[in-house]
Write a protein that holds these residues in place. Structure first.
Motif, PDB file in Angstrom:
ATOM      1  N   ALA A 224     -24.669  -7.226 -10.686  1.00 14.63           N
ATOM      2  CA  ALA A 224     -24.746  -6.603 -12.058  1.00 14.63           C
ATOM      3  C   ALA A 224     -24.952  -8.002 -13.313  1.00 14.63           C
ATOM      4  CB  ALA A 224     -23.527  -5.803 -12.609  1.00 14.63           C
ATOM      5  N   LEU A 225     -25.509  -8.355 -14.130  1.00 16.83           N
ATOM      6  CA  LEU A 225     -25.863  -9.451 -14.828  1.00 16.83           C
ATOM      7  C   LEU A 225     -25.561  -9.262 -16.248  1.00 16.83           C
ATOM      8  CD1 LEU A 225     -28.632 -10.490 -12.532  1.00 16.83           C
ATOM      9  CD2 LEU A 225     -26.565 -11.299 -12.643  1.00 16.83           C
ATOM     10  N   ASP A 226     -24.693  -9.805 -17.463  1.00 20.75           N
ATOM     11  CA  ASP A 226     -24.969  -9.402 -18.663  1.00 20.75           C
ATOM     12  C   ASP A 226     -26.490  -9.726 -19.673  1.00 20.75           C
ATOM     13  OD1 ASP A 226     -25.134 -11.926 -18.487  1.00 20.75           O
ATOM     14  OD2 ASP A 226     -22.927 -11.722 -19.407  1.00 20.75           O
ATOM     15  N   ASP A 272     -20.022   1.863 -11.491  1.00 14.84           N
ATOM     16  CA  ASP A 272     -19.349   2.985 -12.518  1.00 14.84           C
ATOM     17  C   ASP A 272     -18.482   2.156 -13.487  1.00 14.84           C
ATOM     18  OD1 ASP A 272     -16.840   4.291  -9.595  1.00 14.84           O
ATOM     19  OD2 ASP A 272     -16.665   2.560 -10.700  1.00 14.84           O
ATOM     20  N   GLY A 273     -18.287   2.331 -14.883  1.00 13.69           N
ATOM     21  CA  GLY A 273     -17.453   2.026 -15.482  1.00 13.69           C
ATOM     22  C   GLY A 273     -18.648   1.227 -15.776  1.00 13.69           C
ATOM     23  N   GLY A 310     -19.741 -17.581 -13.931  1.00 13.41           N
ATOM     24  CA  GLY A 310     -20.037 -16.141 -15.436  1.00 13.41           C
ATOM     25  C   GLY A 310     -20.815 -15.886 -15.484  1.00 13.41           C
ATOM     26  N   CYS A 311     -22.179 -15.713 -14.442  1.00 14.74           N
ATOM     27  CA  CYS A 311     -23.756 -15.966 -14.148  1.00 14.74           C
ATOM     28  C   CYS A 311     -23.761 -14.276 -13.545  1.00 14.74           C
ATOM     29  CB  CYS A 311     -24.635 -16.808 -14.073  1.00 14.74           C
ATOM     30  SG  CYS A 311     -24.886 -17.165 -11.976  1.00 14.74           S
ATOM     31  N   VAL A 312     -22.375 -13.666 -13.070  1.00 10.94           N
ATOM     32  CA  VAL A 312     -22.964 -12.364 -12.337  1.00 10.94           C
ATOM     33  C   VAL A 312     -21.556 -11.679 -12.985  1.00 10.94           C
ATOM     34  CG1 VAL A 312     -22.561 -11.007 -10.122  1.00 10.94           C
ATOM     35  CG2 VAL A 312     -24.028 -13.007 -10.344  1.00 10.94           C
ATOM     36  N   GLN A 313     -21.603 -10.481 -13.283  1.00 15.41           N
ATOM     37  CA  GLN A 313     -20.757  -9.670 -13.565  1.00 15.41           C
ATOM     38  C   GLN A 313     -19.529  -9.014 -12.900  1.00 15.41           C
ATOM     39  OE1 GLN A 313     -22.410 -11.282 -16.697  1.00 15.41           O
ATOM     40  NE2 GLN A 313     -20.972 -12.011 -16.606  1.00 15.41           N
ATOM     41  N   ASP A 314     -20.467  -8.850 -11.801  1.00 19.10           N
ATOM     42  CA  ASP A 314     -19.974  -7.689 -10.706  1.00 19.10           C
ATOM     43  C   ASP A 314     -20.831  -7.279  -9.352  1.00 19.10           C
ATOM     44  OD1 ASP A 314     -18.283  -5.607  -9.476  1.00 19.10           O
ATOM     45  OD2 ASP A 314     -18.449  -4.501 -10.905  1.00 19.10           O
TER      46      ASP A 314
END
Ligand code: FAD
Ligand code: ZN
Length: 470
Positions: A224-226, A272-273, A310-314
Motif C-alpha cells: 500500500a502506497l501513499d 484494513d484501517g 518510507g516509500c511503502v506504507q504497508d
C-alpha cells in the motif's frame, strides 16, 4: 457457384456460419462494436485457411481474422456492410511439437494461451506471456496484437517471445517460417512485421514460441502506497535490488480495487484501517531459480527496506501459493469489474517511467477540471511504463453522457501522453478504436511507410480493412 457455396466446399458446410449463428463473433468483448459479416468461416488447417483467403481474394471479399475475440480495440469485428468474412482461427489449435533442448514450442494460431502455458509447464518449461484474458485469447491474436500482460518486465512482449511464424499471405500463399533460431540475419524481419499487424497484412496460422526455465520459487506481495511518486521510487528500488528476478510490478489505484470488491464480494482487500484507504497499491512478484528460502529471504529484505525508506506504507506478503493467487486474482479482476460497472473510456498508454508520476498527477487534475465528477480507473504494468489510464463515470454522469464526450476525453489524455514522449497504444493495438487518431500522433513518414507496406503485401486491400490504417 456463389461465394458462400465455394467457402462451404472448402471448409465443410457446418463450418460456415451465417445469421444468428454468426452473431457472437460479430460483437467485440466490450460490446462497443457490432458488425454484420457475410459469414463466419472456421477452417481447421493452414491449407484450408489458404484456400479461403484465395477465394476471398478472387472475389474481393474482405477477411477479418479472429482468434478469441478478446481484443479491446474492435480489431476483430467487421463493419456492417455484410460483405466481410470473419475468419475464425479457433479450430487451428494443434500443438505441432516441443523441443525442450532448444526451448521452443510450435503451436497453431488458434491455441488458447492458457493451454499453451500448460503444455509448456507439463514439459517443465515456462511460456511467460500472461494476461487476464488468457483463458480465451489465442496465440494468433496475441501475435497479431503483440500482446503484453504482466510478465513483460522480465520476458518481453509477444514480439520477443516468438522466433518463427507461419503465415497465409493476402494472396493465399503460405509462408512457412517456423524456425527455432535465436539468431537469423538473412534479410528483412518479416516475423516482426506480421507480429502486431492486427490482421491487416496476412493470417498467422502457427508460431514457434520461446520457452524458459520454470522458476523454482515465487513470492508475491501487495504493497500500500501513499503517492504515485512513491510507486515510481519503489519500482526503481526493487529493480535495482532484484534485477531479472523481478517478474511482476503492477500498479492499481484504490478505486480499481474498490470496484473489484464491490462487484465480486467474495474477494477482499488484505488491508484494513488506514492502509485500506491509501490511494495506490502495487503488486510485486519475484521469481527465483535457487530455492524457496532464498526467494523469501531476498523478498522480505527488499520489502522491509522499502517500508523503512518510507516509500511503502504497508505490505502483505503471500504465505502460500493460494494466497499469492488471491492477490493476483484481485489484479486480474479489475478489467472484469470495470466491464460490470458499465462502459468506460480506455487509454492504453506508455510513457517513460521518469515522466509517469508527473503525467498521472497533472492529467488527473486536468480531467477533473474539464470533466468534473469523472472517475479515474488507473491500473497496469508500471514496470513497463504502461498504464491503463481509464476514465469511468461518477455518480453524476450517465453512460451516454460519458461516451458522448469520449473524443474530447481521449484527446486530452492522448495529447498529454504525446507531449510526454509516450504512445497511445502500449499493448492493445489500434483496431478501429484509435485508427482515426493515429495520424495525429505518429510521425507522417512512419505512417506513409506503413501504408506502402500495406499496399505491397495486400494490394487488393482485403485483409482486415478499416483497421489500424485509414
Ligand atoms: P482477437 O480479439 O480475436 O483479435 C485481435 C486482433 O488480432 C484483431 O485485429 C484480429 O483481426 C487479429 N487476429 C486474431 N487472430 C489472428 C491471426 N491468427 N492472424 C492474424 N490476425 C489475427 N492485452 C494485452 O496485451 N495485455 C493485457 O494485459 C491484456 N489484458 C486483457 C484483459 C482482459 C480481461 C481482456 C478482455 C483483454 C485483455 N487484453 C490484454 C487484450 C486481448 O486479450 C489481447 O489483445 C489478445 O492478444 C487478443 O487475442 P484474441 O485471440 O482474443 O484476438
Ligand atoms: Zn494490460
Amino acid at each position: 457457384m456463389n461465394h458462400l457455396d465455394a467457402l462451404r466446399a472448402t471448409v465443410g458446410a457446418a463450418q460456415v456460419l451465417t445469421g444468428a449463428d454468426a452473431q457472437t463473433y460479430a460483437v467485440d468483448w466490450r460490446e462497443r462494436y457490432r458488425g454484420t459479416p457475410l459469414a463466419v468461416v472456421r477452417p481447421a488447417t493452414t491449407d484450408e485457411v489458404a484456400a479461403v483467403v484465395r477465394r476471398c481474394a478472387q472475389a474481393r471479399i474482405p477477411v477479418v481474422p479472429q482468434g478469441g475475440n478478446t481484443g479491446l480495440c474492435g480489431g476483430a469485428t467487421p463493419d456492417d456492410s455484410g460483405r466481410a468474412v470473419i475468419l475464425s482461427l479457433q479450430r487451428l489449435n494443434r500443438i505441432r511439437g516441443i523441443d525442450t533442448d532448444n526451448d521452443t514450442l510450435d503451436v497453431e494460431a488458434g491455441c488458447i494461451l492458457q493451454s499453451v502455458q500448460q503444455v509448456a509447464r507439463s514439459a517443465g518449461r515456462l511460456f511467460p506471456l500472461s494476461l487476464a484474458a488468457e483463458g480465451s485469447c489465442t496465440i494468433g491474436g496475441n501475435l497479431a496484437t503483440n500482446a503484453g500482460g504482466t510478465q513483460v518486465l522480465r520476458y518481453g512482449n509477444m514480439r520477443e517471445l516468438a522466433l518463427g511464424l507461419e503465415v497465409v499471405t493476402a494472396q493465399g500463399d503460405v509462408w512457412r517460417g517456423l524456425r527455432g533460431l535465436r539468431k537469423d540475419n538473412t534479410g528483412y524481419d518479416l516475423r516482426g512485421l506480421f507480429i502486431g499487424s492486427e490482421g491487416t497484412l496476412g493470417v498467422i496460422t502457427a508460431a514457434t514460441l520461446k520457452l524458459y526455465p520454470l522458476p523454482v520459487a515465487q513470492c508475491t506481495a501487495l504493497l500500500a502506497l501513499d503517492s504515485i511518486e512513491h510507486a515510481v521510487a519503489l519500482l526503481a528500488r526493487v529493480r535495482a535490488g532484484l534485477g531479472a528476478a523481478l517478474t511482476g510490478f503492477e500498479l492499481m489505484a484504490d478505486y480499481c480495487l474498490q470496484q473489484v470488491v464491490r462487484c465480486f464480494p467474495q474477494q477482499h482487500l488484505p488491508f484494513d484501517g488506514p492502509s485500506a484507504r491509501l490511494p495506490w497499491f502495487a503488486l510485486l512478484e519475484l521469481s527465483d531459480s535457487e530455492s524457496e528460502t532464498h526467494a523469501r529471504t531476498r523478498f522480505e529484505a527488499i520489502v522491509g527496506r522499502a517500508i523503512e525508506s518510507g516509500c511503502v506504507q504497508d505490505a502483505v506478503i503471500a504465505e502460500s501459493i493460494a494466497q499469492s493467487r488471491t492477490l493476483w486474482h484481485l489484479r486480474e479482476s479489475i478489467p472484469l469489474a470495470e466491464k460490470e460497472s458499465g462502459k468506460s473510456i480506455k487509454h492504453d498508454i506508455s510513457i517513460p517511467v521518469s515522466h509517469m508520476a508527473d503525467f498521472v498527477r497533472t492529467t488527473n487534475a486536468a480531467l477533473d477540471a474539464a470533466f468534473p465528477g469523472i472517475r479515474h480507473v488507473i491500473f497496469g504494468h508500471l514496470g513497463d511504463g504502461n498504464l491503463h489510464y481509464n476514465v469511468a463515470r461518477g455518480a453524476a454522469w450517465t453512460e451516454e453522457r460519458l461516451l458522448a464526450r469520449q473524443e474530447e476525453i481521449a484527446a486530452l489524455v492522448h495529447d498529454r501522453v504525446h507531449a510526454a514522449g509516450g504512445s497511445i497504444s502500449a499493448e492493445h493495438g489500434i483496431g478501429q478504436l484509435k485508427r482515426d487518431v493515429l495520424p495525429r500522433y505518429k510521425d507522417p513518414v512512419e505512417i506513409a511507410l506503413m501504408r506502402r507496406i500495406k499496399a505491397a503485401l495486400d494490394p487488393l486491400g482485403i485483409m482486415n480493412p478499416g483497421k489500424l490504417l485509414t
